[in-house]
Write an enzyme that holds these catalytic residues in place. Sequence first.
Site, short mmCIF file in Angstrom:
data_model
loop_
_atom_site.label_atom_id
_atom_site.label_comp_id
_atom_site.label_asym_id
_atom_site.label_seq_id
_atom_site.Cartn_x
_atom_site.Cartn_y
_atom_site.Cartn_z
CG HIS A 71 1.17 -9.45 4.36
ND1 HIS A 71 2.53 -9.27 4.50
CD2 HIS A 71 0.91 -10.70 4.78
CE1 HIS A 71 3.04 -10.38 5.00
NE2 HIS A 71 2.09 -11.26 5.18
CG ASP A 89 -7.55 -10.08 14.34
OD1 ASP A 89 -7.63 -9.80 15.55
OD2 ASP A 89 -8.54 -10.21 13.60
CD GLU A 140 -11.14 -10.61 15.93
OE1 GLU A 140 -10.89 -11.78 15.55
OE2 GLU A 140 -10.44 -9.63 15.63
C1 FAD Z 1 -2.48 -12.74 6.87
C2 FAD Z 1 -3.06 -11.36 6.87
C3 FAD Z 1 -3.72 -10.88 7.99
C4 FAD Z 1 -4.25 -9.60 8.02
N1 FAD Z 1 -4.87 -9.16 9.16
C5 FAD Z 1 -5.35 -7.91 9.22
C6 FAD Z 1 -5.95 -7.41 10.41
O1 FAD Z 1 -6.05 -8.10 11.41
N2 FAD Z 1 -6.42 -6.14 10.42
C7 FAD Z 1 -6.30 -5.32 9.34
O2 FAD Z 1 -6.72 -4.17 9.44
N3 FAD Z 1 -5.75 -5.76 8.20
C8 FAD Z 1 -5.28 -7.03 8.12
N4 FAD Z 1 -4.72 -7.48 6.96
C9 FAD Z 1 -4.70 -6.59 5.79
C10 FAD Z 1 -3.51 -5.66 5.81
O3 FAD Z 1 -3.82 -4.52 6.57
C11 FAD Z 1 -3.17 -5.26 4.39
O4 FAD Z 1 -2.71 -6.40 3.74
C12 FAD Z 1 -2.17 -4.15 4.29
O5 FAD Z 1 -1.85 -4.09 2.91
C13 FAD Z 1 -0.89 -4.29 5.10
O6 FAD Z 1 0.07 -5.09 4.47
P1 FAD Z 1 1.52 -4.50 4.12
O7 FAD Z 1 2.01 -3.74 5.28
O8 FAD Z 1 2.32 -5.62 3.60
O9 FAD Z 1 1.20 -3.43 2.97
P2 FAD Z 1 1.34 -3.60 1.39
O10 FAD Z 1 0.46 -4.70 0.96
O11 FAD Z 1 2.76 -3.68 1.01
O12 FAD Z 1 0.76 -2.20 0.89
C14 FAD Z 1 -0.63 -1.96 0.94
C15 FAD Z 1 -0.96 -0.59 0.36
O13 FAD Z 1 -0.44 0.43 1.23
C16 FAD Z 1 0.50 1.21 0.55
N5 FAD Z 1 1.61 1.44 1.48
C17 FAD Z 1 2.45 0.52 2.01
N6 FAD Z 1 3.33 1.12 2.83
C18 FAD Z 1 3.03 2.44 2.81
C19 FAD Z 1 3.59 3.59 3.43
N7 FAD Z 1 4.64 3.50 4.25
N8 FAD Z 1 3.05 4.81 3.18
C20 FAD Z 1 1.99 4.93 2.35
N9 FAD Z 1 1.43 3.88 1.72
C21 FAD Z 1 1.94 2.65 1.96
C22 FAD Z 1 0.91 0.43 -0.66
O14 FAD Z 1 1.32 1.27 -1.73
C23 FAD Z 1 -0.36 -0.32 -1.00
O15 FAD Z 1 -1.24 0.52 -1.70
C24 FAD Z 1 -4.16 -8.77 6.89
C25 FAD Z 1 -3.51 -9.24 5.75
C26 FAD Z 1 -2.97 -10.51 5.73
C27 FAD Z 1 -2.29 -10.99 4.50
#
Ligand code: FAD
Length: 518
Positions: free
Chosen positions: A97, A161, A276
């Site tokens: 994400h 969120d 918010e």
């Molecule tokens: C629709 C949408 C809504 C969102 N809403 C919010 C919100 O309300 N609040 C907020 O704070 N953020 C929000 N985000 C942002 C979100 O926190 C980031 O996109 C974050 O990357 C989480 O997504 P993911 O778990 O798919 O991680 P990824 O995108 O897969 O990874 C993000 C980063 O974290 C690292 N990573 C992933 N897993 C691990 C792990 N287990 N250990 C160590 N490093 C790791 C990856 O290497 C990369 O650098 C939102 C994003 C989207 C797309």
Amino acid sequence: MELSRHSSIILSITIVTTFASFVKSSLPQGLQTLNISSEISTDPNITASFATDFGMLFNSTPGAVFYPSSPNDIATLIHFSYTSSKPFPISQRGRGHSTYGQTLVPDGVLIDMSSLGHTNYSRINVTDGPIPYADVGAEQLWIDVLNATLKHDLMPRMLTDYLSLTVGGTLSYAGISGREFKHGPQISNVYEFDVVTGTGEIVTCSREFNPDLFYAALGGLGQFGVITRARIALQPAQKRVRWSRLFYTDIKLVTSDLEKLISPDNNLSGIIDFVEGEVLLGVAQASLIGFTFNFTNSDVQKIIDLASDNNGPIYLLDAVVFYNDTTATSAEQKVDLLLKELQYTSGFAFSYDIPLLNFLNRLHYQETARSSQGRFHPWLVMFVPKSKILEFDSTVYKATLNGTNTVGSLLIYPMNRTMWDDEMSAVTPNAEVFYTTDFLWTTSEANDTKNITIKNNQIQNVGEQLGCKEYLPHFKNQVEWQKQFGNKWGKFVSRKMKYDPKALLSPGQRIFTPSGIN
Ligand SMILES: Cc1cc2nc3c(=O)[nH]c(=O)nc-3n(C[C@H](O)[C@H](O)[C@H](O)COP(=O)(O)OP(=O)(O)OC[C@H]3O[C@@H](n4cnc5c(N)ncnc54)[C@H](O)[C@@H]3O)c2cc1C
Ligand SMILES: *[C@@H]1O[C@H](CO)[C@@H](O)[C@H](O)[C@H]1NC(C)=O
Ligand SMILES: *[C@@H]1O[C@H](CO)[C@@H](O)[C@H](O)[C@H]1NC(C)=O
Ligand SMILES: *[C@@H]1O[C@H](CO)[C@@H](O)[C@H](O)[C@H]1NC(C)=O
Ligand SMILES: *[C@@H]1O[C@H](CO)[C@@H](O)[C@H](O)[C@H]1NC(C)=O
Ligand SMILES: *[C@@H]1O[C@H](CO)[C@@H](O)[C@H](O)[C@H]1NC(C)=O
Ligand SMILES: *[C@@H]1O[C@H](CO)[C@@H](O)[C@H](O)[C@H]1NC(C)=O
Ligand SMILES: *[C@@H]1O[C@H](CO)[C@@H](O)[C@H](O)[C@H]1NC(C)=O
Ligand SMILES: *[C@@H]1O[C@H](CO)[C@@H](O)[C@H](O)[C@H]1NC(C)=O
Ligand SMILES: *[C@@H]1O[C@H](CO)[C@@H](O)[C@H](O)[C@H]1NC(C)=O
Ligand SMILES: *[C@@H]1O[C@H](CO)[C@@H](O)[C@H](O)[C@H]1NC(C)=O
Ligand SMILES: *[C@@H]1O[C@H](CO)[C@@H](O)[C@H](O)[C@H]1NC(C)=O
Ligand SMILES: *[C@@H]1O[C@H](CO)[C@@H](O)[C@H](O)[C@H]1NC(C)=O
């Protein structure tokens, strides 16, 4: 002086690391002899499906995809690369994400964290008691953690969120939402976790044990290790919510109400559970309000009229009271008190009563509706000091973005820095109260991403003048990263040397690169 000292440290990280040129469709020598080789795929059809992320702005196919079945398997892979004469980069991916290619790893191995969840034993264990908590796999989605804890009448103290994000992913940033003012970001609501470091060691850490790694990894952008399990703080859950959606035309009134609602110095912060704000730039954005919960067509028309009569943006304030079925009357009284004390435009209060889970998972429905609007997401999130928010409003919303009709959520809500631990890697501006301002653009036109990026850059420049910091940061070069980290940069670099000395992990953040300083 400081700067050049750190630059030479980076240089030494990158000089010792000569990365293997990862030959596509074949594993680096020696990897196929490991007992994890059956979990690694170089099938182009599989690697291609991990070539981009939610932003759809960057593309790069990984050399291989790794499907671990345990944290030990992750340790085996990282240890192999770390001790190899030709180490290769490794990217741990939650659900991708990210929006700027942070999980991409062109010449390396991408770890699909979700495969840790495909086990026969529980990856979400809830422990009730005086201090309730849940031990959860870092690959778990927050919606699944919430769903499991609600069965015990408990919920995570802090949720984002949007809930279809992984635990490990949000702990690598901060994990924020309109509940921050209660207990701080998600990184302030985790007791301990297991992490596989960049040398392949499995370490359990908390404030007491290995605290330096604990603080490093929280908000650590995936730079210090792969989190595999986390112990999350819980609290008793209510059953329903009263949700008030109030509209304003004056930035001074809406910010003064937002700040009043999170301040412990008055009797409103105690009665609400979530706050918010949102900026609607004009009629085009106001007409999309129907994508969010739960306006009727005539409400939407009224809101469009408000926007069109107003020269400039209008503002939405969401104030939510959580309650158990038995306390409906007192929830009603609380909402009455709120509405009496807040300064919204008369006639523009809309209130709803819905189950707690429907509220917390509200963006699931909204994202489904909105994803039909486009597939590119050139997002920007700024943390703006409270003292600068009026200037930010007049410079950004009323000038830079005047006339913009791009689809997007432009959230604006205050948070309290007291709830953040500055030992952690997460970066905040130098202000007790600061605003999160989101620019969550969506477009179906690749061309639009160019003009949106130009606007984003202008907003970033304004932010730099006003002492803002970025959330979910992404930068082109290390000088910009140093500015973002400010006086925390030195510690960030020395922790990197300690826990991932060959800079193997999460290279898509583009902080440390294998080929030297940018
Ligand atoms: C629709 C949408 C809504 C969102 N809403 C919010 C919100 O309300 N609040 C907020 O704070 N953020 C929000 N985000 C942002 C979100 O926190 C980031 O996109 C974050 O990357 C989480 O997504 P993911 O778990 O798919 O991680 P990824 O995108 O897969 O990874 C993000 C980063 O974290 C690292 N990573 C992933 N897993 C691990 C792990 N287990 N250990 C160590 N490093 C790791 C990856 O290497 C990369 O650098 C939102 C994003 C989207 C797309
Ligand atoms: C592979 O071997 C290591 C020890 O060498 C062990 O920890 C790990 O569990 C093994 N993995 C599998 C999938 O058998
Ligand atoms: C990849 O996908 C294509 C088209 O769907 C298919 O023809 C091909 O057999 C697949 N290759 C592999 C290795 O599965
Ligand atoms: C889970 O259990 C099933 C049936 O009991 C078995 O076939 C499967 O291999 C197990 N999976 C794992 C990951 O242990
Ligand atoms: C949950 O508990 C089971 C049984 O004790 C254990 O095998 C599993 O590892 C635990 N899961 C987590 C994420 O801690
Ligand atoms: C919660 O879990 C149950 C199964 O226990 C499932 O049926 C339901 O769809 C889940 N709800 C959400 C919102 O994921
Ligand atoms: C709500 O009621 C349930 C019992 O139905 C209880 O377990 C829970 O703790 C209550 N929540 C709060 C916040 O008091
Ligand atoms: C921030 O939080 C601290 C601790 O709860 C509190 O003392 C302080 O008043 C808050 N600041 C503002 C401006 O709300
Ligand atoms: C809240 O505070 C205001 C002003 O301090 C006071 O007038 C009002 O009575 C208080 N309300 C409650 C419910 O305590
Ligand atoms: C949402 O609004 C519609 C129409 O006003 C109404 O029928 C529905 O019950 C509302 N949903 C909830 C959960 O309140
Ligand atoms: C936005 O631009 C229009 C047309 O140039 C102008 O009339 C209007 O005053 C501007 N709005 C604001 C809030 O400055
Ligand atoms: C980008 O350009 C499109 C088409 O010209 C326009 O509709 C949109 O408002 C622009 N977006 C921004 C953020 O400037
Ligand atoms: C996108 O921009 C290019 C030039 O930058 C132009 O040739 C092309 O027609 C544009 N496409 C659309 C769909 O607007």
